[in-house]
Design an enzyme around this catalytic site. Structure first.
Site, PDB file in Angstrom:
ATOM      1  N   HIS A 179      -9.123   3.133  -3.774  1.00  0.00           N
ATOM      2  CA  HIS A 179      -7.944   2.679  -3.031  1.00  0.00           C
ATOM      3  C   HIS A 179      -7.081   3.870  -2.615  1.00  0.00           C
ATOM      4  O   HIS A 179      -6.668   3.979  -1.448  1.00  0.00           O
ATOM      5  CB  HIS A 179      -7.144   1.723  -3.914  1.00  0.00           C
ATOM      6  CG  HIS A 179      -5.954   1.117  -3.261  1.00  0.00           C
ATOM      7  ND1 HIS A 179      -5.927  -0.170  -2.778  1.00  0.00           N
ATOM      8  CD2 HIS A 179      -4.712   1.621  -3.013  1.00  0.00           C
ATOM      9  CE1 HIS A 179      -4.744  -0.430  -2.259  1.00  0.00           C
ATOM     10  NE2 HIS A 179      -3.986   0.645  -2.398  1.00  0.00           N
ATOM     11  N   GLU A 180      -6.816   4.765  -3.551  1.00  0.00           N
ATOM     12  CA  GLU A 180      -5.925   5.885  -3.252  1.00  0.00           C
ATOM     13  C   GLU A 180      -6.562   6.880  -2.288  1.00  0.00           C
ATOM     14  O   GLU A 180      -5.873   7.447  -1.437  1.00  0.00           O
ATOM     15  CB  GLU A 180      -5.517   6.597  -4.554  1.00  0.00           C
ATOM     16  CG  GLU A 180      -4.824   5.712  -5.564  1.00  0.00           C
ATOM     17  CD  GLU A 180      -3.647   4.938  -4.996  1.00  0.00           C
ATOM     18  OE1 GLU A 180      -2.951   5.467  -4.108  1.00  0.00           O
ATOM     19  OE2 GLU A 180      -3.418   3.803  -5.437  1.00  0.00           O
TER      20      GLU A 180
ATOM     21  N   HIS B 268      -6.233   5.739   1.218  1.00  0.00           N
ATOM     22  CA  HIS B 268      -4.877   5.938   1.731  1.00  0.00           C
ATOM     23  C   HIS B 268      -4.697   7.294   2.413  1.00  0.00           C
ATOM     24  O   HIS B 268      -3.763   7.462   3.213  1.00  0.00           O
ATOM     25  CB  HIS B 268      -3.855   5.856   0.593  1.00  0.00           C
ATOM     26  CG  HIS B 268      -3.270   4.504   0.393  1.00  0.00           C
ATOM     27  ND1 HIS B 268      -2.709   3.780   1.409  1.00  0.00           N
ATOM     28  CD2 HIS B 268      -3.115   3.752  -0.735  1.00  0.00           C
ATOM     29  CE1 HIS B 268      -2.245   2.632   0.929  1.00  0.00           C
ATOM     30  NE2 HIS B 268      -2.495   2.587  -0.359  1.00  0.00           N
TER      31      HIS B 268
ATOM     32  N   GLU C 220      -1.312  -0.744   2.948  1.00  0.00           N
ATOM     33  CA  GLU C 220      -1.845  -1.399   1.754  1.00  0.00           C
ATOM     34  C   GLU C 220      -2.949  -2.396   2.076  1.00  0.00           C
ATOM     35  O   GLU C 220      -3.893  -2.549   1.301  1.00  0.00           O
ATOM     36  CB  GLU C 220      -0.705  -2.082   0.993  1.00  0.00           C
ATOM     37  CG  GLU C 220       0.395  -1.130   0.533  1.00  0.00           C
ATOM     38  CD  GLU C 220      -0.121  -0.005  -0.353  1.00  0.00           C
ATOM     39  OE1 GLU C 220      -1.276  -0.069  -0.829  1.00  0.00           O
ATOM     40  OE2 GLU C 220       0.627   0.956  -0.580  1.00  0.00           O
TER      41      GLU C 220
END
Length: 983
Positions: free
Chosen positions: A417-418, A421, A440
């Site tokens: 997820h990070e 980003h 998000e």
């Protein structure tokens, strides 16, 4: 020189003397006077007409309402070397108070309330040069300087609109002396600052200038300041502490800017659209290490105590992604295929436990480089584990994590997820917080793709509906307590923080998942890659995304993506599609589904562009699609190739963000098929039908006999459907505490648990461990092994208690695998007595390993002794600020004996829980109140909220109240239904 027609006679000296002055005299003729009067009337009339007919555009260019001029002052804010926190002056009102009675726009234009507190776009930051020095320990600086930091910043700005003031954000900072404002294009122009003031309401530092700045010219702002290293909030520049194996306390200074909270660390333009480059240098103890977004270029020794580390410039970044960490950690490192340095930093005691995290980080970064057709642009990406951190933060080049997410098996989902980003949010940044779902939602979607690449074995992408979309839908159909994805967001910090919540993650990811599936193969990916390339290093809003997706689809599906997707992002809720068959055609209608409380709060006027996919019995694997449009009340669907007695099924593979119900004849045909051969339906549709039919039955849309029969038939299909059925039954069981009718569900639950346990046993991938954390937006894992032990499965209990006894006999040898240790500790305490409790308490006090401490702390809540639990909770007073408290109280609420204790504790300590972490406090409130199903508990909840300002946690409280109402209604209906059956 000849005298002009209009001459002012000035009898005072021009040398600045204070001699007597005579009245000025103007000489003019009668004709001149008449001309002046006529001209004045014409100008006045023209101005009045302009005011009436020309619209106010201050909201467009970002200009402010006139500031009431303060009295000139020579006051300077704290010039001592190391000042402590001081009280800032009262702000100067930006909009004078006025009556609005009878007011019209023409007479007195009003400011858009959403623009109040927003920075004017008269000057734009181009580059920051920032220097900070944090004082962590008592010997770091002068007396009482620990837990503070000094800093100075030079900000290069470009003027775009003439202005005589510069407005920045600043909060809880002490400014030393007067800021300096100079021109930077042609050398030093001299000090342009006249005076400065603070607007505390808007967290503004306002620099009033001697002259107006000129467009297309550059200026430099220099400010020296001192701030506080926060010891409580995880916001701004704050302190985290950990203990070594020898028991020594070590401190870390780290940042958390998203919120926005960069204004706590430096005066800056703290809005996401004000992107600029950053040159950072950090002064730190010579026995510690400094990290920031860019690669460190050099470190110099300043004296025997201090060093300064310089970092490579990072370009075009919003302030909320700025990151700085001063620490004494160690790292493991590697490089991606294109040579980017990847490091994982952790406290020294865990350095041998982060190799898996490094492997995930390198592999997933390499994957996204290729998948998104755009390489990560920086030359390094650090991942650092912080003791005091909730979840993770995607700072560009320096991702911060709760350290537990990086240790041992590591949390591959959060790392994925990070890393995603770094493209979605960092490379391309939303213009304002109302589009935070672009960050998000896309990270939530891509984490599932990345997880499949990592070959985790959990089929994350295939299970998207179960893991993500089902939760979003459940929240969205109670839409009075959630907002639209793109809902207006003010500049209020609580309003902004309130947008960065679970719902934004899961609904944003869900509609992204739906888009990918209704666009043709490759179209979605092409549009996303174009979006990243077009907006790289810039800001974007949702219309930029729709433009790129529409362009990518122009020769394929020819979808107008803005027209379609505005109905999903600008409206709350999710639609219910009702299908009724007549012959070979189906009539499809839609309405917004609402299952909250109070019932039917407003007309169901909202409609959506719905990609309705469907199959039928004669061709169950070849789906067809028709778009339902908002302007069309009924959509006709042709069942080509279907026989008269075929069942038909909509939302094929559960890719659409909507609910479906059918005519009763079709529901019965689906039930008949499930009872005969459920595997005709895809696994995804089986899970989706089980989830949705239960919710629709509770809402009174589908009869309970249909719901119960379908769930029972589908639950026999596979291990996955048995888990889904068990999950829903467990929720129902929690609401029926103390009810005689619970026995029916209880027997079904026990049978299901025992069967699943016989299939799964002690499998590491299925157990949960409180010493690890999960990213918000991910549905909790169903832990079959723990459930089996909790419900007394003899094999499970025997294994757990045997391992616990072995540990008691020899505490130096722990033969339980790390993944099973909490399970062993919990059940050793649950099925033990005072001796086992005392042993566990001693382990908690004596262990110096943080993860073990967390496991023991949470395991103690498994006790069945009310006396022991009461004593234990009494040790958790608010002053201790134990970071495990959220996990402890949440686990206590899951223990039937401890539910009321957890609720009492939450009420008593709410304020400090909220100050510690609003997201964790919100989740704790929701989990603690989730099983409230009596009027007494509802009243307690209402009393708790009476007159209380929940701030950012307001949505969680409203949801808890609504859910309690719904629980009470469901229990009453269930009890009535069981009485009818028994008769």
């Amino acid at each position: 020189m000849a005298r002009s027609q209009f001459e002012v006679k000035e009898n005072a000296s021009d040398d600045g003397s204070t001699g007597s002055r005579k009245r000025n005299v103007v000489e003019c003729s009668v004709a001149h006077l008449a001309f002046v009067i006529l001209g004045f009337c014409v100008v006045t009339t023209a101005v009045a007409l302009m005011v009436y007919y020309i619209p106010d555009r201050s909201g467009i260019i970002g200009t402010k309402a006139p500031i009431e001029e303060p009295k000139r002052t020579t006051t300077v804010y704290t010039t001592e070397s190391h000042p402590r926190q001081t009280t800032l002056p009262d702000s100067t009102p930006t909009v004078p108070a006025r009556s609005t009675a009878g007011q019209t726009t023409a007479e007195l234009p009003t400011e858009d309330p959403l623009m109040v507190g927003r920075l004017p776009r008269t000057v734009l930051p181009r580059r920051y040069l920032l220097n900070v020095r944090p004082y962590l320990y008592e010997n770091d600086g002068p007396l009482n300087s620990s837990y503070t930091f000094d800093g100075w910043v030079r900000i290069k700005v470009e003027c775009v609109v003439p202005t005589d003031e510069i407005v920045l954000h600043s909060y809880a900072l002490t400014v030393h002396g007067a800021p300096n404002v100079t021109g930077s294009d042609y050398g030093d122009s001299g000090q342009l600052l006249d005076h400065f003031t603070f607007d505390k309401d808007n967290m503004f530092l306002v620099l009033k200038l001697k002259e107006s700045l000129q467009p297309r010219k550059n200026y430099e702002i220099s400010i020296e300041f001192t701030g506080l290293l926060d010891k409580q909030d995880v916001a701004g520049f704050y302190v985290s502490e950990y203990y070594t194996n020898e028991g020594a306390k070590r401190l870390t200074a780290t940042t958390q800017m998203e919120g926005p909270h960069a204004r706590r660390v430096l005066p800056c333009f703290d809005e996401p659209s004000f992107k600029a480059s950053f040159d950072v240098q950090i002064e730190h103890r010579s026995d510690m290490i400094a990290l920031s977004n860019g690669m460190e270029t050099s470190t110099i020794q300043l004296d025997n105590h201090w060093s300064r580390t310089y970092f490579k410039r990072v370009g075009d970044m919003p302030t909320y992604l700025l990151a700085m960490v001063v620490h004494d950690f160690q790292n493991v490192s590697g490089t991606t295929e294109d040579g980017c340095l990847v490091r994982v930093w952790i406290q020294p005691e865990y350095i041998l436990n982060v190799s898996t995290a490094l492997d995930y980080a390198i592999r997933i970064q390499t994957f996204f480089n290729s998948f998104l057709d755009m390489k990560y642009p920086l030359e390094k990406l650090d991942h650092i584990g912080i003791k005091k951190m909730y979840g993770a933060m995607e700072n560009w080049g320096l991702v911060t994590y709760d350290e537990n997410l990086l240790i041992d098996e590591a949390d591959d989902l959060t790392i994925t997820h990070e890393v995603s980003h770094q493209w979605f949010g960092n490379l391309v940044t939303p213009e304002w917080w109302d589009d935070i779902w672009l960050n998000e939602g896309f990270a939530n979607y891509h984490q599932h793709i990345g997880m499949d690449y990592l070959d985790s074995g959990q089929q994350e992408y295939e299970n998207f509906y179960q893991m993500t979309m089902s939760g979003a839908l459940e929240m969205d159909i109670k839409y009075l307590v959630v907002s639209a994805l793109k809902d207006p967001v003010s500049s209020n910090v609580d309003d902004i923080d309130g947008k960065i919540v679970t719902f934004t993650y899961v609904k944003g990811g869900s509609i992204t998942f739906m888009m990918k599936h209704f666009l043709s193969d490759g179209v979605f990916e092409k549009g996303i890659r174009n979006y990243l390339k077009e907006r790289a290093y810039k800001n974007a809003n949702v219309d930029d995304l729709w433009e790129e997706l529409t362009y990518a689809d122009q020769d394929v599906g020819k979808h107008d993506m803005k027209k379609i997707m505005d109905t999903w992002t600008l409206q709350r809720g999710a639609p219910l599609v009702t299908l009724n068959r007549t012959g070979d055609t189906i009539v499809a209608t839609q309405e917004r589904l609402y299952t909250g409380f109070p019932h039917h709060p407003d007309p169901f006027s909202e409609r959506y562009y719905i990609p309705l996919t469907y199959v039928h019995k004669s061709d169950p694997n070849n789906s067809m699609t028709v778009f339902m449009e908002p302007a069309t009340a009924e959509t006709i669907v042709n069942l080509e190739g279907a026989s008269q007695d075929d069942w038909y099924l909509a939302n094929f593979l559960q890719t659409g963000y909507y609910f479906v119900t059918y005519d009763l004849q079709n529901w019965q045909r689906i039930v008949d098929q499930a009872q005969k051969d459920p595997n005709v339906f895809s696994h995804l549709n089986q899970i989706g039908m089980m989830h949705q039919v239960r919710l629709l039955a509770r809402a009174g849309i589908v009869p309970y006999n249909i719901s119960d029969s379908l769930i029972e038939a589908l639950s026999k299909s596979s291990q996955g459907t048995r888990k889904a059925a068990l999950e829903d039954d467990m929720l129902d069981l929690s609401l029926l505490r103390g009810q005689r009718s619970r026995k029916v569900i209880e027997r079904r639950v026990l049978d299901n648990i025992n069967r699943l346990y016989s299939e799964i046993g002690w499998r590491e991938a299925t157990t949960t461990d409180p010493s690890t954390s999960r990213r918000i937006g991910e549905k909790p894992r169903l832990d079959i092994t723990s459930l089996a032990c909790f419900h007394g499965n003899s094999d499970c209990v025997n294994q757990a208690t045997t391992l616990f006894k072995e540990l008691m006999d020899n505490p130096l040898i722990n033969s339980a695998k790390p993944a099973f240790r909490y399970l062993v500790y919990c059940n050793g305490i649950r099925y033990g007595g005072q001796v086992e409790w005392d042993f566990a308490w001693g382990q908690l006090l004596n262990t110096s390993v943080d993860r073990e401490k967390t496991r023991w702390a949470v395991a103690l809540t498994c006790s069945v002794s009310p006396t022991a639990l009461t004593r234990y909770i009494d040790t958790l007073d608010g002053s201790s600020r134990d970071q495990n408290v959220f996990k402890i109280i949440s686990a206590l609420a899951d223990n039937p004996i401890g539910t009321d204790m957890a609720w009492i504790y939450l009420q008593k300590n709410w304020e400090w829980l909220l100050s510690e972490s609003f997201q964790s406090a919100s989740n704790l409130l929701l989990s603690t109140a989730a099983s409230f199903s009596t009027t007494d508990k509802l009243q307690e909840l209402l009393d708790f909220g009476n007159g209380r300002n929940f701030g950012r946690a307001q949505q969680a409280y409203d949801t808890a109240v609504m859910q309690a109402h719904l629980n009470i209604e469901w229990v009453a209906k269930y009890e009535s239904n069981q009485e009818t059956i028994s008769k």
